[in-house]
Every structure is written in C-alpha cells, then in structure tokens.
Design a protein around this motif. Structure first.
Motif, PDB file in Angstrom:
ATOM      1  N   ASN A   5       5.508  -2.129  -1.677  1.00 31.25           N
ATOM      2  CA  ASN A   5       4.179  -1.907  -1.120  1.00 31.25           C
ATOM      3  C   ASN A   5       4.246  -1.449   0.325  1.00 31.25           C
ATOM      4  OD1 ASN A   5       2.280  -2.330  -3.156  1.00 31.25           O
ATOM      5  ND2 ASN A   5       2.647  -4.522  -3.078  1.00 31.25           N
ATOM      6  N   VAL A   6       5.172  -2.058   1.087  1.00 34.30           N
ATOM      7  CA  VAL A   6       5.310  -1.675   2.491  1.00 34.30           C
ATOM      8  C   VAL A   6       5.735  -0.220   2.579  1.00 34.30           C
ATOM      9  CG1 VAL A   6       6.650  -2.058   4.591  1.00 34.30           C
ATOM     10  CG2 VAL A   6       5.843  -3.992   3.280  1.00 34.30           C
ATOM     11  N   LYS A  22       5.217   2.094   0.462  1.00 37.44           N
ATOM     12  CA  LYS A  22       4.113   2.953   0.040  1.00 37.44           C
ATOM     13  C   LYS A  22       3.095   3.132   1.164  1.00 37.44           C
ATOM     14  CE  LYS A  22       2.133   2.287  -4.461  1.00 37.44           C
ATOM     15  NZ  LYS A  22       1.388   1.470  -5.125  1.00 37.44           N
ATOM     16  N   ALA A  23       2.842   2.049   1.882  1.00 34.73           N
ATOM     17  CA  ALA A  23       1.785   2.086   2.884  1.00 34.73           C
ATOM     18  C   ALA A  23       2.250   2.707   4.189  1.00 34.73           C
ATOM     19  CB  ALA A  23       1.276   0.675   3.148  1.00 34.73           C
TER      20      ALA A  23
END
Lengths: 206, 108
Positions: B93-94, B96-97
């Motif tokens: 997620n990190v 991706k963000a």
C-alpha cells in the motif's frame, strides 16, 4: 494536442475560462495530494509500530489459549464454547480526513464472559480468556488503522492521477488550442487587412 | 448477531466465541472464500479478522474485498513465527501511494 473546436472569439473566451479553472483545480489538488501523503506517512508509521506490539501480544494469547485447551476433548470443548452469552459489537463513527471518511470503531460488550462450569474447564482457560478479552480493543484499533491505510492509499492514487491528468494533458492541450485560435484569428485579421489594402489600391488605380 | 467476524483455524478462533464474535472455523481455501463472501455480503458485518495461515490461501480475495467493500479486514499474526503477510500488505500500500518503499528501504 489541439482540441477540435471552431477557431472563433467565443471559443477562445470559453477556453481561456477553462484554462483558468484547470490551473486553479490543479493547484488545489496538488495541495490535497501533498497533505494526504503527509497524513499517510504518519499513519503508516503508527500502523507499523502498533502492528509489531499487537503481533507479539496476539501470539502470546493464541499460544496460551492453545495450551489451555490442549487436553480438552471435543465434547468438553463443544459444551464450553458452543453457547456463548456474551455479545461484542462495534459501532462505526466516521472521521473526515481530507474528505476521506475513515471509520472509528467503538466496542460494546453485553453479557457474561465466563459461562462455563468449573469442573470441565481449567484455570488456564480462565486466564487465556481474560487475555483474549483484554486484547479486543487492540484488535479493533488495528482493524481501524488497516482500513484507514487502505482508504487513504486509494484516495492518494486517485488524486495523483487527477493532478497528473491536469498537469500533463488538460493544461497543455488548452494552452495549445488557445495559441492555435489566437494565431488563426490574427491570420484572418491580417488577410482581411491586406484584402482591404488591395481593394483600396485598385480603387485608387482607377 | 455480532458484527465482528473471525475466520481461521478452529483451535484458535474458538476462544473468541466466548468473547462474543461471530465464528467461521475453516480448514481450506474453498471454505475460507465462502466465509469471506458470506461476511461481506451479509450487510451487518463491520470487521473481519482472519488468521495468517488462512489469509495466505485467499490473499487475492482479501485484497479485492478490502478495496470494494466498506468492511475492515484485518490479518491476525501467525502463532509460530512473525507474520510477514500483514507487513507485506502494508508495504504494498505504501508503494502504491507514495511511489517508493519508505518503510523498509533503510533496513535492507
């Protein structure tokens, strides 16, 4: 790329207004993206630390519970665990972080925890159940943090795409088209001018 | 009915029945998928806990449900060794963000 529009003054005005709006939107969205990333990084660090302590505690609880139930037969287990009286529910309240609605859970517990007889259950079971009970708020907190991370990730991705679309597609296209229309209009003015000059010359020649 | 569900091996999750959670004891990926679908389509459920071993079998479904449904899905640790799955998901997620792995880059 030049947009397909009629090169006239009406369109030019419209496009100029759109360009202004696009630039304003771009600046706002860029600020939003930066703020989101700032919050996200803070949340990720919090999540990582919380996860480490949670994992450790949870593992202890699980192992203790397994040890406590190790010598129980299937029937004993069923008689103890199949008819719980306690009910744990959560109510979600939503907190607004940069227009992302992040849930905050509140735990509500009803009913008795220790519902089994003393004969079949061991004191270790009491202890491990107490530990499971104590870890519930941590579990809920972890779920909350995980969800927040996922929601924020999606919002950041969306915002970044919008910022990029505005910066690299929308605004250059509008600028190109405005340039094209101004040049076309100037060209038309020049050709009209020269036509008038030629006609004037012809009249004077007669 | 409680709106917290827990999916996992019977011997671990059975204790949570006395705490007051909704139990879904499963043994393989088919059962786990069914349980996940039941929880997510139920409409009442708010949080799903799923143990590491079972989560590994249905990781794609978990990622999908996390994205499309408002339910919070949280992975519980493995009871023997450190759980890599939850940290791995966080890292994904990190990436991706933010575009780069800011959490674990220094350690490697």
């Amino acid at each position: 790329m030049i947009l397909t529009v009629n090169p006239n003054r009406m369109e030019l005005l419209k496009l100029k207004r759109r360009l202004e709006l696009a630039i304003r939107g771009y600046k706002l969205l860029k600020d939003k993206r930066d703020a989101l990333i700032q919050i996200f990084v803070k949340l990720v660090q919090e999540n990582k630390e919380a996860r480490e302590t949670f994992d450790k505690k949870m593992r202890e609880c699980m192992n203790e519970f397994l040890l406590a139930t190790l010598y129980m037969g299937e029937n004993d287990q069923n008689s103890i665990f199949l008819f719980p009286q306690r009910k744990t529910t959560v109510t979600a309240e939503y907190q607004n972080i940069m227009s992302v609605k992040v849930p905050r859970f509140r735990v509500k517990e009803e009913g008795k925890l220790y519902t089994y007889g003393m004969i079949k259950a061991s004191p270790e079971l009491d202890n491990s159940l107490k530990k499971y009970h104590e870890i519930v708020p941590l579990m809920v907190k972890m779920a909350e943090l995980d969800k927040a991370i996922i929601l924020l990730t999606e919002e950041i991705e969306k915002t970044r795409r919008r910022v990029n679309a505005l910066e690299y597609v929308m605004i250059p296209n509008l600028k190109d088209t405005i340039k094209f229309i101004t040049m076309k209009l100037d060209e038309m003015a020049r050709s009209a001018n020269s036509a008038i000059m030629r006609i004037k010359e012809m009249i004077r020649g007669e | 009915m409680s709106n917290i569900a827990i999916i996992g091996e019977k011997e671990i999750v059975i204790g949570f029945s006395l705490i007051g959670f909704q139990l879904f004891p499963v043994t393989d990926s088919v059962e786990a998928k069914d349980a996940l679908e039941k929880c997510t389509t139920d409409g009442n459920c708010q949080i799903i806990f799923i143990t590491d071993n079972i989560a590994q079998l249905v990781i794609d479904e978990i990622e999908q449900y996390q994205r499309i449904s408002p339910i919070s899905i949280c992975i519980l640790p493995n009871r023997i060794q450190d759980s890599k799955l939850s940290i791995e998901m966080l890292r994904k997620n990190v990436e991706k963000a933010v575009g780069t792995d800011i959490l674990f880059r220094k350690e490697e």
